[in-house]
Motif scaffolding. Structure first.
Motif, PDB file in Angstrom:
ATOM      1  N   PRO A 170       0.811  -1.229   0.000  1.00 34.88           N
ATOM      2  CA  PRO A 170       0.000   0.000   0.000  1.00 34.88           C
ATOM      3  C   PRO A 170       0.839   1.271   0.000  1.00 34.88           C
ATOM      4  CG  PRO A 170      -0.935  -1.588   1.530  1.00 34.88           C
ATOM      5  CD  PRO A 170       0.386  -2.144   1.089  1.00 34.88           C
ATOM      6  N   VAL A 171       1.934   1.291   0.755  1.00 34.99           N
ATOM      7  CA  VAL A 171       2.797   2.477   0.770  1.00 34.99           C
ATOM      8  C   VAL A 171       3.451   2.680  -0.590  1.00 34.99           C
ATOM      9  CG1 VAL A 171       4.881   3.479   1.783  1.00 34.99           C
ATOM     10  CG2 VAL A 171       3.212   2.348   3.250  1.00 34.99           C
ATOM     11  N   LEU A 172       3.912   1.599  -1.201  1.00 30.96           N
ATOM     12  CA  LEU A 172       4.526   1.689  -2.524  1.00 30.96           C
ATOM     13  C   LEU A 172       3.530   2.195  -3.560  1.00 30.96           C
ATOM     14  CD1 LEU A 172       6.624   1.179  -4.713  1.00 30.96           C
ATOM     15  CD2 LEU A 172       6.053  -1.254  -4.616  1.00 30.96           C
ATOM     16  N   GLN A 173       2.316   1.677  -3.535  1.00 34.45           N
ATOM     17  CA  GLN A 173       1.301   2.121  -4.487  1.00 34.45           C
ATOM     18  C   GLN A 173       0.976   3.597  -4.291  1.00 34.45           C
ATOM     19  OE1 GLN A 173      -1.431  -0.980  -3.257  1.00 34.45           O
ATOM     20  NE2 GLN A 173      -1.298  -1.989  -5.254  1.00 34.45           N
ATOM     21  N   MET A 174       0.946   4.031  -3.041  1.00 39.01           N
ATOM     22  CA  MET A 174       0.690   5.439  -2.760  1.00 39.01           C
ATOM     23  C   MET A 174       1.808   6.330  -3.311  1.00 39.01           C
ATOM     24  SD  MET A 174       1.668   7.983  -0.373  1.00 39.01           S
ATOM     25  CE  MET A 174       2.249   7.042   1.018  1.00 39.01           C
ATOM     26  N   LEU A 175       3.064   5.900  -3.164  1.00 38.85           N
ATOM     27  CA  LEU A 175       4.185   6.679  -3.692  1.00 38.85           C
ATOM     28  C   LEU A 175       4.134   6.756  -5.218  1.00 38.85           C
ATOM     29  CD1 LEU A 175       7.097   5.372  -1.425  1.00 38.85           C
ATOM     30  CD2 LEU A 175       6.096   7.659  -1.391  1.00 38.85           C
ATOM     31  N   LEU A 176       3.787   5.651  -5.866  1.00 40.52           N
ATOM     32  CA  LEU A 176       3.707   5.652  -7.327  1.00 40.52           C
ATOM     33  C   LEU A 176       2.588   6.561  -7.825  1.00 40.52           C
ATOM     34  CD1 LEU A 176       4.341   1.889  -8.183  1.00 40.52           C
ATOM     35  CD2 LEU A 176       5.849   3.823  -8.655  1.00 40.52           C
ATOM     36  N   LEU A 177       1.443   6.519  -7.166  1.00 44.12           N
ATOM     37  CA  LEU A 177       0.350   7.408  -7.563  1.00 44.12           C
ATOM     38  C   LEU A 177       0.737   8.868  -7.361  1.00 44.12           C
ATOM     39  CD1 LEU A 177      -2.835   5.564  -6.251  1.00 44.12           C
ATOM     40  CD2 LEU A 177      -2.225   6.022  -8.623  1.00 44.12           C
ATOM     41  N   THR A 178       1.501   9.136  -6.315  1.00 43.84           N
ATOM     42  CA  THR A 178       1.995  10.502  -6.115  1.00 43.84           C
ATOM     43  C   THR A 178       2.882  10.924  -7.274  1.00 43.84           C
ATOM     44  OG1 THR A 178       1.938  10.179  -3.707  1.00 43.84           O
ATOM     45  CG2 THR A 178       3.235  12.021  -4.536  1.00 43.84           C
ATOM     46  N   GLY A 179       3.773  10.030  -7.705  1.00 42.56           N
ATOM     47  CA  GLY A 179       4.630  10.331  -8.841  1.00 42.56           C
ATOM     48  C   GLY A 179       3.840  10.545 -10.119  1.00 42.56           C
ATOM     49  N   GLU A 227      10.926  18.411  -9.709  1.00 45.73           N
ATOM     50  CA  GLU A 227      11.947  17.725  -8.916  1.00 45.73           C
ATOM     51  C   GLU A 227      11.310  16.820  -7.866  1.00 45.73           C
ATOM     52  OE1 GLU A 227      15.091  17.521  -9.342  1.00 45.73           O
ATOM     53  OE2 GLU A 227      15.205  18.947 -11.002  1.00 45.73           O
ATOM     54  N   ARG A 228      10.176  17.239  -7.345  1.00 50.54           N
ATOM     55  CA  ARG A 228       9.482  16.404  -6.362  1.00 50.54           C
ATOM     56  C   ARG A 228       9.012  15.109  -7.010  1.00 50.54           C
ATOM     57  NH1 ARG A 228       4.813  19.348  -3.104  1.00 50.54           N
ATOM     58  NH2 ARG A 228       6.600  20.724  -2.714  1.00 50.54           N
ATOM     59  N   CYS A 229       8.582  15.192  -8.258  1.00 45.21           N
ATOM     60  CA  CYS A 229       8.179  13.996  -8.994  1.00 45.21           C
ATOM     61  C   CYS A 229       9.362  13.049  -9.147  1.00 45.21           C
ATOM     62  CB  CYS A 229       7.620  14.389 -10.355  1.00 45.21           C
ATOM     63  SG  CYS A 229       7.183  12.994 -11.414  1.00 45.21           S
ATOM     64  N   TRP A 230      10.502  13.586  -9.559  1.00 45.83           N
ATOM     65  CA  TRP A 230      11.708  12.777  -9.743  1.00 45.83           C
ATOM     66  C   TRP A 230      12.095  12.064  -8.447  1.00 45.83           C
ATOM     67  CZ3 TRP A 230      15.195  11.270 -13.460  1.00 45.83           C
ATOM     68  CH2 TRP A 230      16.455  10.870 -13.025  1.00 45.83           C
ATOM     69  N   VAL A 283       9.407   0.783 -13.543  1.00 37.67           N
ATOM     70  CA  VAL A 283      10.325   0.832 -14.689  1.00 37.67           C
ATOM     71  C   VAL A 283       9.860   1.882 -15.695  1.00 37.67           C
ATOM     72  CG1 VAL A 283      11.276  -0.492 -16.615  1.00 37.67           C
ATOM     73  CG2 VAL A 283      11.015  -1.569 -14.373  1.00 37.67           C
ATOM     74  N   THR A 284       8.559   1.904 -15.971  1.00 38.12           N
ATOM     75  CA  THR A 284       8.018   2.854 -16.946  1.00 38.12           C
ATOM     76  C   THR A 284       8.244   4.296 -16.503  1.00 38.12           C
ATOM     77  OG1 THR A 284       6.331   1.287 -17.701  1.00 38.12           O
ATOM     78  CG2 THR A 284       5.914   3.620 -18.100  1.00 38.12           C
ATOM     79  N   LEU A 285       7.900   4.594 -15.248  1.00 33.85           N
ATOM     80  CA  LEU A 285       8.098   5.956 -14.747  1.00 33.85           C
ATOM     81  C   LEU A 285       9.575   6.327 -14.719  1.00 33.85           C
ATOM     82  CD1 LEU A 285       5.504   6.102 -11.821  1.00 33.85           C
ATOM     83  CD2 LEU A 285       5.422   7.371 -13.968  1.00 33.85           C
ATOM     84  N   ASP A 286      10.417   5.368 -14.363  1.00 34.14           N
ATOM     85  CA  ASP A 286      11.856   5.637 -14.313  1.00 34.14           C
ATOM     86  C   ASP A 286      12.381   6.027 -15.690  1.00 34.14           C
ATOM     87  OD1 ASP A 286      14.414   5.746 -13.091  1.00 34.14           O
ATOM     88  OD2 ASP A 286      14.866   3.743 -13.842  1.00 34.14           O
TER      89      ASP A 286
END
Length: 481
Positions: free
Chosen positions: A264-273, A283-286, A327-330
């Motif tokens: 859940p924490v990981l999914q929340m971080l990805l949605l934030t990105g 820069e916050r996105c990065w 991987v995609t976002l990276d």
């Protein structure tokens, strides 16, 4: 007085007295200053006592702190370390006892996830020495529950009225989820319905405060993303409304929750990105996506052992989806910022299956009906496209041979050869994509049901394909400029 003050300023500072670890026996008995020089200190040399100058060895072993309160003798061997960690009388508890790993990952308590720490880590070595012997119960610490949301700020637990919230969530599933399938729809909606119920949540998830914090932050992020496609929000107000939900998610999320890695924490971080991609917080996105990648590696999503492949289909596919979103976002951010990608090729996770959420099974294997195009098509083929993009970025941008002036025919020939090679790979990718993801979108036979969502996916994939080709041809364009 002014002259005296200026002279004091210009006067060189006196060097600090060097501290010594051990004075000689003579100086200690006389209680005089000793410089600790071996084999005889200066004081003993001046007194003619050089032959009697000796140093008593410390009978107490020196100690070093691991950073979390556990004291380990510096001279002890691995067996002593294991004994020390497992002995309740020789370990010291720290105030932050929820941290089960010290700052340099040298001490940790056993975890079930074998992928959490690799073979090169000190923790893996200590576990091997300890033969995975579990510590006593009083040492099996748990992370403290974050402060309940309502206790911190009642406004954080306030959501839009039900009709508006339903519209935002529906827009999220229609427009955002096919592009970045981070959440599992059925699981999320089950929890979402409990928000509007007076009954406590009785789902399969843990009901602790950490889970509540992660879900509440995630829910606000789905509102922030979904409201940008909602017809209930005027176009000129969508940015403001979305930012309000994002800021609320930030106030809900506290960094203490990062002490415990979870899906859940990981999914929340990805949605934030994902949300920050289209905002002014570049820069916050990065940095947020970087945190998400670290959390994914902590959970072992970058490694799929044979036992992992025997997991339930739902669990296995969600893990694969989340990793490939990382991987995609990276790669997208690496291309956008012109920086090296964080994820290297040292992973081998299969691309997720072309199967929608409602057909994934907990027991057994579900299958996508042949007459329904999968909404996962865009994501799956984007992942394949970005494999080619990653190679293009490494060849021409991260380690560019074109950074040097091309003055010979051989260098130009090599550049053209690389461009043509990748161009053929892009052509092969385009031909391998299903017809319903091409423009104009086509169907192989009339039995396939097409909708606006599938057509939108075809448009997005085509835009990504064309932009990747532009990135490939840019070195030639700059060369001719």
């Amino acid at each position: 007085m002014l002259q005296t003050w200026s002279q004091d300023i210009l006067r060189e500072p006196q060097p600090k007295r060097r501290k010594i670890q051990l004075a000689c026996n003579k100086c200690r008995n006389r209680k005089t200053r000793c410089d600790g020089h071996r084999p005889a200190c200066i004081a003993c040399l001046e007194r003619g006592l050089a032959a009697e100058c000796s140093y008593e060895h410390n009978t107490h072993p020196s100690q070093r702190y691991t950073g979390r309160g556990t004291v380990i003798p510096s001279h002890s061997g691995a067996s002593n370390t294991a004994e020390l960690l497992s002995s309740p009388t020789q370990s010291t508890h720290c105030t932050n006892d929820f941290n089960r790993v010290d700052g340099l990952a040298t001490v940790a308590f056993p975890r079930e996830d074998e992928n959490l720490y690799g073979e090169s880590s000190t923790i893996a070595f200590v576990r091997h020495v300890m033969h995975e012997q579990p510590p006593p119960e009083h040492q099996q610490y748990k992370s403290p529950a974050p402060e309940p949301i309502r206790d911190r700020d009642e406004s954080l637990a306030v959501y839009p009225r039900r009709q508006t919230a339903d519209d935002y969530v529906s827009s999220f599933w229609e427009f955002v989820h096919p592009v970045f399938p981070i959440l599992h729809k059925a699981s999320f909606m089950s929890r979402y319905k409990e928000v509007w119920s007076s009954e406590p949540y009785k789902g399969q998830h843990n009901t602790d405060q950490a889970d509540e914090v992660a879900f509440s932050a995630t829910l606000n992020l789905t509102f922030a993303l979904g409201c940008q496609f909602s017809s209930l929000v005027a176009a000129n107000k969508r940015v403001v409304v979305a930012d309000e939900f994002y800021q609320r998610s930030r106030r809900i999320f506290i960094y203490d929750i990062l002490d415990t890695s979870s899906m859940p924490v990981l999914q929340m971080l990805l949605l934030t990105g994902v949300y920050l991609q289209s905002t002014r917080y570049a820069e916050r996105c990065w940095n947020t996506v970087g945190l998400a990648i670290r959390a994914a590696q902590t959970l072992g999503l970058h490694s799929e052992s044979p036992t992992r492949r025997l997991e339930r289909q739902l669990t296995r596919e969600i893990r694969r989806r989340v990793w490939h979103v990382c991987v995609t976002l990276d790669r997208l951010l690496a291309m956008t910022f012109g920086r090296p990608a964080m994820i290297t090729r040292s992973w081998d996770i299969p691309i997720p299956l072309l199967i929608d959420d409602e057909f994934l099974q907990i027991d057994g294997d579900g299958h996508q009906p042949s007459n329904i195009p999968s909404r996962m098509g865009l994501f799956v083929y984007s992942s394949k496209l970005y494999d080619i993009l990653d190679k293009i970025l490494i060849t021409f941008y991260v380690e560019p041979e074109t950074s040097k002036p091309i003055s010979t025919d051989d260098s130009l020939q090599k550049l053209l050869s690389n461009v043509l090679t990748f161009n053929r790979q892009l052509d092969g990718f385009h031909n391998s994509a299903p017809e319903y993801l091409r423009l104009p979108a086509k169907v192989a036979h009339s039995g396939i049901h097409m909708n606006s969502n599938i057509q939108l996916q075809a448009q997005i994939l085509n835009c990504r394909f064309l932009y990747t080709r532009v990135i490939l041809l840019r070195p030639l364009l700059l060369l001719s400029a």
